[in-house]
Write a protein that holds these residues in place. Structure first.
Motif, PDB file in Angstrom:
ATOM      1  N   PRO A  20       0.774  -1.383  -0.210  1.00  0.00           N
ATOM      2  CA  PRO A  20      -0.214  -0.363   0.359  1.00  0.00           C
ATOM      3  C   PRO A  20       0.865   1.180   0.302  1.00  0.00           C
ATOM      4  N   GLY A  21       0.374   1.746  -0.730  1.00  0.00           N
ATOM      5  CA  GLY A  21       2.040   3.508  -0.772  1.00  0.00           C
ATOM      6  C   GLY A  21       2.485   3.467  -1.831  1.00  0.00           C
ATOM      7  N   ASP A  22       2.975   2.343  -2.806  1.00  0.00           N
ATOM      8  CA  ASP A  22       3.589   2.294  -3.080  1.00  0.00           C
ATOM      9  C   ASP A  22       3.600   2.356  -4.406  1.00  0.00           C
ATOM     10  N   VAL A  23       4.358   2.979  -5.039  1.00  0.00           N
ATOM     11  CA  VAL A  23       4.270   3.111  -7.362  1.00  0.00           C
ATOM     12  C   VAL A  23       5.402   1.862  -7.626  1.00  0.00           C
ATOM     13  N   LYS A  24       4.925   1.549  -8.745  1.00  0.00           N
ATOM     14  CA  LYS A  24       5.838   0.757  -9.653  1.00  0.00           C
ATOM     15  C   LYS A  24       7.384   1.416  -9.874  1.00  0.00           C
ATOM     16  N   ARG A  25       6.874   2.746 -10.232  1.00  0.00           N
ATOM     17  CA  ARG A  25       8.749   3.465 -11.145  1.00  0.00           C
ATOM     18  C   ARG A  25       8.757   4.823 -10.491  1.00  0.00           C
ATOM     19  N   THR A  26      10.132   5.364 -10.393  1.00  0.00           N
ATOM     20  CA  THR A  26      10.284   6.585 -10.383  1.00  0.00           C
ATOM     21  C   THR A  26      11.620   7.001 -11.273  1.00  0.00           C
ATOM     22  N   HIS A  27      11.192   8.249 -11.912  1.00  0.00           N
ATOM     23  CA  HIS A  27      12.351   8.929 -12.884  1.00  0.00           C
ATOM     24  C   HIS A  27      12.214  10.414 -12.602  1.00  0.00           C
ATOM     25  N   ALA A  28      13.390  10.885 -12.068  1.00  0.00           N
ATOM     26  CA  ALA A  28      13.595  11.740 -11.782  1.00  0.00           C
ATOM     27  C   ALA A  28      14.082  12.970 -13.501  1.00  0.00           C
ATOM     28  N   ASP A  29      13.300  13.869 -13.719  1.00  0.00           N
ATOM     29  CA  ASP A  29      13.429  14.344 -14.756  1.00  0.00           C
ATOM     30  C   ASP A  29      14.864  15.705 -13.892  1.00  0.00           C
ATOM     31  N   VAL A  30      16.166  15.949 -14.302  1.00  0.00           N
ATOM     32  CA  VAL A  30      16.120  16.657 -14.131  1.00  0.00           C
ATOM     33  C   VAL A  30      16.809  18.526 -14.619  1.00  0.00           C
ATOM     34  N   SER A  31      15.708  17.859 -15.288  1.00  0.00           N
ATOM     35  CA  SER A  31      17.125  19.076 -16.167  1.00  0.00           C
ATOM     36  C   SER A  31      16.722  20.682 -14.978  1.00  0.00           C
ATOM     37  N   LEU A  32      15.885  20.961 -14.948  1.00  0.00           N
ATOM     38  CA  LEU A  32      15.471  22.278 -14.134  1.00  0.00           C
ATOM     39  C   LEU A  32      16.860  22.379 -13.259  1.00  0.00           C
ATOM     40  N   LEU A  33      17.763  21.088 -12.231  1.00  0.00           N
ATOM     41  CA  LEU A  33      18.677  21.140 -11.493  1.00  0.00           C
ATOM     42  C   LEU A  33      19.865  21.249 -12.444  1.00  0.00           C
ATOM     43  N   LYS A  34      19.708  20.601 -13.148  1.00  0.00           N
ATOM     44  CA  LYS A  34      21.071  20.825 -14.208  1.00  0.00           C
ATOM     45  C   LYS A  34      21.180  22.824 -15.206  1.00  0.00           C
ATOM     46  N   SER A  35      19.839  22.896 -15.111  1.00  0.00           N
ATOM     47  CA  SER A  35      20.280  24.763 -15.996  1.00  0.00           C
ATOM     48  C   SER A  35      20.575  25.211 -14.549  1.00  0.00           C
ATOM     49  N   ALA A  36      20.153  25.091 -13.309  1.00  0.00           N
ATOM     50  CA  ALA A  36      20.304  26.118 -11.985  1.00  0.00           C
ATOM     51  C   ALA A  36      21.755  26.020 -11.850  1.00  0.00           C
ATOM     52  N   VAL A  37      22.333  24.704 -11.809  1.00  0.00           N
ATOM     53  CA  VAL A  37      24.071  24.378 -10.882  1.00  0.00           C
ATOM     54  C   VAL A  37      24.519  23.257 -11.375  1.00  0.00           C
ATOM     55  N   ASN A  38      23.923  22.848 -12.921  1.00  0.00           N
ATOM     56  CA  ASN A  38      25.449  22.080 -13.481  1.00  0.00           C
ATOM     57  C   ASN A  38      25.216  21.216 -12.912  1.00  0.00           C
ATOM     58  N   TYR A  39      24.630  20.579 -12.450  1.00  0.00           N
ATOM     59  CA  TYR A  39      24.483  19.304 -11.713  1.00  0.00           C
ATOM     60  C   TYR A  39      24.271  18.102 -12.667  1.00  0.00           C
ATOM     61  N   ASN A  40      25.412  16.976 -12.288  1.00  0.00           N
ATOM     62  CA  ASN A  40      25.932  15.774 -13.223  1.00  0.00           C
ATOM     63  C   ASN A  40      26.195  14.902 -12.400  1.00  0.00           C
ATOM     64  N   PRO A  41      24.825  14.192 -11.940  1.00  0.00           N
ATOM     65  CA  PRO A  41      25.366  12.443 -11.242  1.00  0.00           C
ATOM     66  C   PRO A  41      26.446  12.040 -11.824  1.00  0.00           C
ATOM     67  N   THR A  42      27.476  11.548 -11.279  1.00  0.00           N
ATOM     68  CA  THR A  42      27.979  10.657 -12.292  1.00  0.00           C
ATOM     69  C   THR A  42      28.144   9.093 -11.506  1.00  0.00           C
ATOM     70  N   THR A  43      27.572   8.650 -10.724  1.00  0.00           N
ATOM     71  CA  THR A  43      28.293   7.585  -9.841  1.00  0.00           C
ATOM     72  C   THR A  43      27.450   6.386 -10.669  1.00  0.00           C
ATOM     73  N   SER A  44      27.613   5.430 -11.115  1.00  0.00           N
ATOM     74  CA  SER A  44      26.967   4.492 -11.020  1.00  0.00           C
ATOM     75  C   SER A  44      26.743   3.494 -10.209  1.00  0.00           C
ATOM     76  N   VAL A  45      25.695   2.873 -10.239  1.00  0.00           N
ATOM     77  CA  VAL A  45      25.105   1.965  -9.598  1.00  0.00           C
ATOM     78  C   VAL A  45      26.192   0.613  -8.804  1.00  0.00           C
TER      79      VAL A  45
END
Length: 362
Positions: free
Chosen positions: A313-338
């Motif tokens: 209960p209360g869970d979702v099947k998929r999450t996926h972040a659009d990070v274009s705003l953060l990238k535009s604001a502060v040049n955010y670019n995660p680099t660490t693989s799973v």
């Protein structure tokens, strides 16, 4: 551009002291250590509650003390509950904070179904106390933790801050969405710059025992079954904690401003005519849960006993972040693989709990 570069571009970000609430928590611990490494003094506030093992929280504080000693950068710890307004006010009255990074909260999606009162006290009353303290202190920028859970019933991925998030599926998400609305009111009324960061699934060393990676590692090493909900048909935007902290500190240095193009007749939920914004912070690369478990098995050198269960209960099947705003604001670019991030977590887990290396029991 590193977080250090970002603060150098904004000298006011390095004056005074940062307040990090939830400093003994997972993300708060890492953020505090990074700030101390940068030579920024920190006051850490935490109530050290027993939602999970307080000994782990104390160990994080001990590590922070070592970083403070090694870098020669001051760290002061305040043990207080956010819901105690007098304690929060006393903390603000004793210091001038150039930034407030508010990460303290009652976390946990499923726990909010079992103990809703704890979420009202910490996430609503506590956040109101932080807002009032920031108002009275004229805090230059409040950055606070929201969550991807606010997207709730919205299954239009990747999740975008420009779309609505008004159908939460559990109280935890509802309290975090309420925080965003409360912050906007304060930004509008009192011109307080506020930034919400909607965290997607964060993992890494010193993580929380109630989260999947920690729980799975513990059970696999003990030879116990791991619970896999929706029979593993889940995807998460797993984001390594160092990438998260890099984004948090860049955002803290980049003060929220009014959007001059904001249109009240067609309002953008992510911005405002007030100094307010909402930003996703994730990896922008959903990973199937079963692939995440495969990576963990590979690092541990041991297969999991998989207990396939129905959806929670209360869970979702998929999450996926659009990070274009953060990238535009502060040049955010995660680099660490799973694979890399899971490996670092396992290395920490073995060292911290004294667990021998690869069992070769595959």
């Amino acid at each position: 551009m590193s977080a250090v570069d970002q603060t150098e571009e904004n000298p006011s970000a390095k004056t005074g002291t940062y307040l990090v609430t939830g400093a003994a928590g997972f993300i708060g611990f890492h953020a505090t250590c990074r700030l101390l490494e940068q030579g920024i003094e920190v006051v850490g506030l935490d109530n050290l509650n027993d939602y999970y093992d307080p000994a782990l929280k104390q160990a994080r504080l001990d590590e922070i003390a070592r970083v403070s000693s090694r870098t020669g950068t001051r760290f002061d710890f305040v043990k207080a509950d956010l819901a105690d307004k007098s304690a929060v006010d006393a903390c603000f009255n004793s210091h001038h904070f150039s930034r407030v990074i508010h990460l303290a909260a009652q976390a946990g999606v499923r726990h909010s179904i079992e103990a809703p009162d704890e979420y009202v006290s910490s996430n609503l009353v506590g956040f109101a106390n932080i807002l009032e303290a920031c108002r009275n202190a004229k805090t230059p920028h409040l950055v606070y933790a929201s969550t991807s859970s606010v997207y709730g019933a919205n299954d239009d991925t990747p999740y975008s801050e420009h779309r609505g998030a008004d159908h939460p599926l559990q109280l935890y998400a509802a309290t975090k969405r309420a925080n965003e609305l409360m912050a906007h009111a304060y930004s509008h009324l009192y011109n307080i710059p506020t930034t919400a960061l909607r965290f997607f699934t964060v993992y890494g060393p010193w993580g929380r025992p109630d989260m999947a990676l920690f729980l799975f590692t513990e059970k696999i090493l003990k030879g116990e079954p791991i619970p896999i909900y929706n029979e593993g048909q889940l995807e998460r935007d797993f984001t390594y904690v160092d990438d998260i902290v890099e984004g948090v500190l860049r955002v803290a240095a980049d003060v929220a401003k009014p959007n001059p193009e904001w249109d009240a007749r067609s309002p953008d939920p992510a911005t405002s005519s007030a100094p307010f914004r909402i930003l996703n912070i994730g990896n922008n690369e959903p990973v199937p849960l079963l692939d995440f478990i495969d990576a963990l098995e590979d690092v541990l050198g041991k297969k999991a006993i998989r207990d396939l269960l129905p959806m929670q209960p209360g869970d979702v099947k998929r999450t996926h972040a659009d990070v274009s705003l953060l990238k535009s604001a502060v040049n955010y670019n995660p680099t660490t693989s799973v694979r890399e991030g899971v490996g670092r977590f396992v290395d920490w887990y073995r060292a911290f709990y004294g667990v021998p290396g690869n069992t070769n029991d595959v």
